[in-house]
Design a protein around this motif. Structure first.
Motif, PDB file in Angstrom:
ATOM      1  N   ARG A  47       0.820  -1.216   0.000  1.00 54.36           N
ATOM      2  CA  ARG A  47       0.000   0.000   0.000  1.00 54.36           C
ATOM      3  C   ARG A  47       0.854   1.265   0.000  1.00 54.36           C
ATOM      4  O   ARG A  47       0.404   2.328  -0.417  1.00 54.36           O
ATOM      5  CB  ARG A  47      -0.926   0.010   1.226  1.00 54.36           C
ATOM      6  CG  ARG A  47      -2.118  -0.937   1.122  1.00 54.36           C
ATOM      7  CD  ARG A  47      -2.931  -0.881   2.410  1.00 54.36           C
ATOM      8  NE  ARG A  47      -4.284  -1.390   2.246  1.00 54.36           N
ATOM      9  CZ  ARG A  47      -4.640  -2.654   2.435  1.00 54.36           C
ATOM     10  NH1 ARG A  47      -3.724  -3.541   2.781  1.00 54.36           N
ATOM     11  NH2 ARG A  47      -5.889  -3.031   2.271  1.00 54.36           N
ATOM     12  N   LEU A  48       2.090   1.147   0.474  1.00 46.34           N
ATOM     13  CA  LEU A  48       2.973   2.316   0.530  1.00 46.34           C
ATOM     14  C   LEU A  48       3.666   2.591  -0.800  1.00 46.34           C
ATOM     15  O   LEU A  48       4.204   3.679  -1.002  1.00 46.34           O
ATOM     16  CB  LEU A  48       4.036   2.119   1.619  1.00 46.34           C
ATOM     17  CG  LEU A  48       3.525   2.132   3.059  1.00 46.34           C
ATOM     18  CD1 LEU A  48       4.687   1.866   4.026  1.00 46.34           C
ATOM     19  CD2 LEU A  48       2.855   3.443   3.395  1.00 46.34           C
ATOM     20  N   GLY A 150       3.744  14.835   1.157  1.00 42.94           N
ATOM     21  CA  GLY A 150       3.551  13.999  -0.020  1.00 42.94           C
ATOM     22  C   GLY A 150       3.937  12.548   0.198  1.00 42.94           C
ATOM     23  O   GLY A 150       3.715  11.705  -0.674  1.00 42.94           O
ATOM     24  N   GLY A 151       4.530  12.233   1.357  1.00 40.83           N
ATOM     25  CA  GLY A 151       4.890  10.861   1.665  1.00 40.83           C
ATOM     26  C   GLY A 151       3.689  10.076   2.163  1.00 40.83           C
ATOM     27  O   GLY A 151       2.561  10.574   2.198  1.00 40.83           O
ATOM     28  N   TYR A 203      -5.496   8.798   3.203  1.00 44.34           N
ATOM     29  CA  TYR A 203      -5.621   8.300   1.842  1.00 44.34           C
ATOM     30  C   TYR A 203      -6.391   6.983   1.768  1.00 44.34           C
ATOM     31  O   TYR A 203      -7.055   6.715   0.762  1.00 44.34           O
ATOM     32  CB  TYR A 203      -4.226   8.091   1.239  1.00 44.34           C
ATOM     33  CG  TYR A 203      -3.454   9.364   1.047  1.00 44.34           C
ATOM     34  CD1 TYR A 203      -3.862  10.326   0.132  1.00 44.34           C
ATOM     35  CD2 TYR A 203      -2.309   9.614   1.801  1.00 44.34           C
ATOM     36  CE1 TYR A 203      -3.139  11.502  -0.047  1.00 44.34           C
ATOM     37  CE2 TYR A 203      -1.584  10.782   1.631  1.00 44.34           C
ATOM     38  CZ  TYR A 203      -2.001  11.728   0.708  1.00 44.34           C
ATOM     39  OH  TYR A 203      -1.293  12.882   0.555  1.00 44.34           O
ATOM     40  N   GLU A 204      -6.275   6.172   2.798  1.00 39.97           N
ATOM     41  CA  GLU A 204      -6.922   4.859   2.753  1.00 39.97           C
ATOM     42  C   GLU A 204      -7.317   4.449   4.160  1.00 39.97           C
ATOM     43  O   GLU A 204      -6.589   4.698   5.128  1.00 39.97           O
ATOM     44  CB  GLU A 204      -5.975   3.817   2.155  1.00 39.97           C
ATOM     45  CG  GLU A 204      -6.628   2.474   1.875  1.00 39.97           C
ATOM     46  CD  GLU A 204      -5.714   1.516   1.133  1.00 39.97           C
ATOM     47  OE1 GLU A 204      -6.120   0.351   0.943  1.00 39.97           O
ATOM     48  OE2 GLU A 204      -4.596   1.918   0.747  1.00 39.97           O
ATOM     49  N   LEU A 232      -4.739   2.721   8.653  1.00 36.50           N
ATOM     50  CA  LEU A 232      -4.855   3.974   7.920  1.00 36.50           C
ATOM     51  C   LEU A 232      -3.569   4.226   7.142  1.00 36.50           C
ATOM     52  O   LEU A 232      -2.475   3.953   7.633  1.00 36.50           O
ATOM     53  CB  LEU A 232      -5.080   5.163   8.861  1.00 36.50           C
ATOM     54  CG  LEU A 232      -6.295   5.141   9.789  1.00 36.50           C
ATOM     55  CD1 LEU A 232      -6.296   6.398  10.649  1.00 36.50           C
ATOM     56  CD2 LEU A 232      -7.580   5.030   9.006  1.00 36.50           C
ATOM     57  N   VAL A 233      -3.713   4.751   5.936  1.00 37.22           N
ATOM     58  CA  VAL A 233      -2.574   5.276   5.193  1.00 37.22           C
ATOM     59  C   VAL A 233      -2.691   6.787   5.220  1.00 37.22           C
ATOM     60  O   VAL A 233      -3.658   7.362   4.724  1.00 37.22           O
ATOM     61  CB  VAL A 233      -2.546   4.756   3.740  1.00 37.22           C
ATOM     62  CG1 VAL A 233      -1.361   5.373   2.998  1.00 37.22           C
ATOM     63  CG2 VAL A 233      -2.455   3.229   3.711  1.00 37.22           C
ATOM     64  N   LEU A 234      -1.700   7.424   5.835  1.00 33.09           N
ATOM     65  CA  LEU A 234      -1.732   8.860   6.076  1.00 33.09           C
ATOM     66  C   LEU A 234      -0.681   9.590   5.261  1.00 33.09           C
ATOM     67  O   LEU A 234       0.317   9.008   4.836  1.00 33.09           O
ATOM     68  CB  LEU A 234      -1.466   9.150   7.555  1.00 33.09           C
ATOM     69  CG  LEU A 234      -2.307   8.419   8.601  1.00 33.09           C
ATOM     70  CD1 LEU A 234      -1.803   8.762  10.002  1.00 33.09           C
ATOM     71  CD2 LEU A 234      -3.766   8.775   8.453  1.00 33.09           C
TER      72      LEU A 234
END
Length: 260
Positions: A47-48, A150-151, A203-204, A232-234
């Motif tokens: 996911r990253l 942006g990461g 983001y997710e 969570l994807v932050l």
């Protein structure tokens, strides 16, 4: 090394137990207390979308489990990988297993809160199955401090309100406390609200309703009122405000408190 968690001794004695749990997950589908296996860990890592020219922080790297996937994906590349852990014993174990990783360079012992890197140091951060054992408000602030605008940062944890009939979740909380395992349950709604208010981006989202759902990769993407685990994807915008987070976690889940 200073210990701001009071848990260093616990984690120094944890590595053999965790290695056994991972082995069970990878080889025994009927394990009584199934941990995420390496195939599913790889799905989280993917996911990253880590590329070879990026720097990734493996927060709470333990024995280097994630590094094996990183190395596989990046053609044996060691540059760009940094593992951080409160346990020097775990880091020594990782260095022995992967000799190309150097202690104090790729593998870094720290105090459990203050990440020893400057602001905006990392393109990607993985905090997997660790967040429920830390001082969440301070650690979240530190993770986003060292993340580049942006990461991407992937975090997993346990929700403060799970189903009363999720017996496995309740038993796990009780047993963890008996073993003096550090526990932190997240009020996810409050945390997400603060993240957005600080200028972070989400983001997710993955919300796992019952305890077993995490290892089975069964989740919903809209936050329900009640669930056990989350991922969570932050990210953060250029206008992210690095200010303290108000409390959103507790040592005891709301469900546990109600059942006493």
């Amino acid at each position: 090394m200073k210990d701001n968690t009071n848990n260093k001794e616990f984690w120094n004695n944890y590595v053999s137990y965790w290695e056994r749990k991972v082995d069970e997950a990878n080889h025994d589908n009927n394990a009584a207390d199934k941990t995420v296996d390496d195939k599913l860990l790889l799905k989280f890592y993917d996911r990253l979308e880590v590329t070879c020219d990026e720097k990734i922080l493996d927060y709470g790297c333990g024995s280097g489990r994630l590094y094996a996937l990183y190395r596989q994906k990046n053609e044996m590349r060691v540059q760009g990988y940094y593992g951080l852990d409160v346990s020097g014993v775990c880091l020594e174990y990782a260095a022995h297993r992967y000799p190309e990783l150097q202690l104090k360079e790729n593998l870094i012992e720290f105090d459990g809160i203050n990440i020893p890197f400057p602001e905006n140091s990392f393109d990607k951060i993985m905090c997997f199955s660790v967040f429920d054992a830390v001082r969440q408000e301070k650690v979240l602030s530190e993770l986003l401090r060292v993340l580049k605008p942006g990461g991407r940062c992937l975090i997993t944890g346990k929700n403060s309100r799970y189903f009363a009939d999720d017996e496995e979740a309740y038993v796990a909380e009780v047993n963890a406390r008996k073993k003096e395992h550090p526990n932190s349950f997240t009020n996810v709604e409050e945390m997400e609200k603060q993240l957005i208010g600080h200028g972070a981006e989400i983001y997710e989202t993955c919300y796992f309703l019952k305890r077993r759902d995490f290892a089975l990769d069964q989740y919903v993407t809209q936050r329900p009122d009640t669930f056990y685990q989350w991922a969570l994807v932050l990210g953060k915008t250029k206008n992210y405000q690095n200010v303290p987070y108000a409390p959103f976690s507790d040592r005891f889940s709301e469900t546990f408190k109600r059942m006493q």
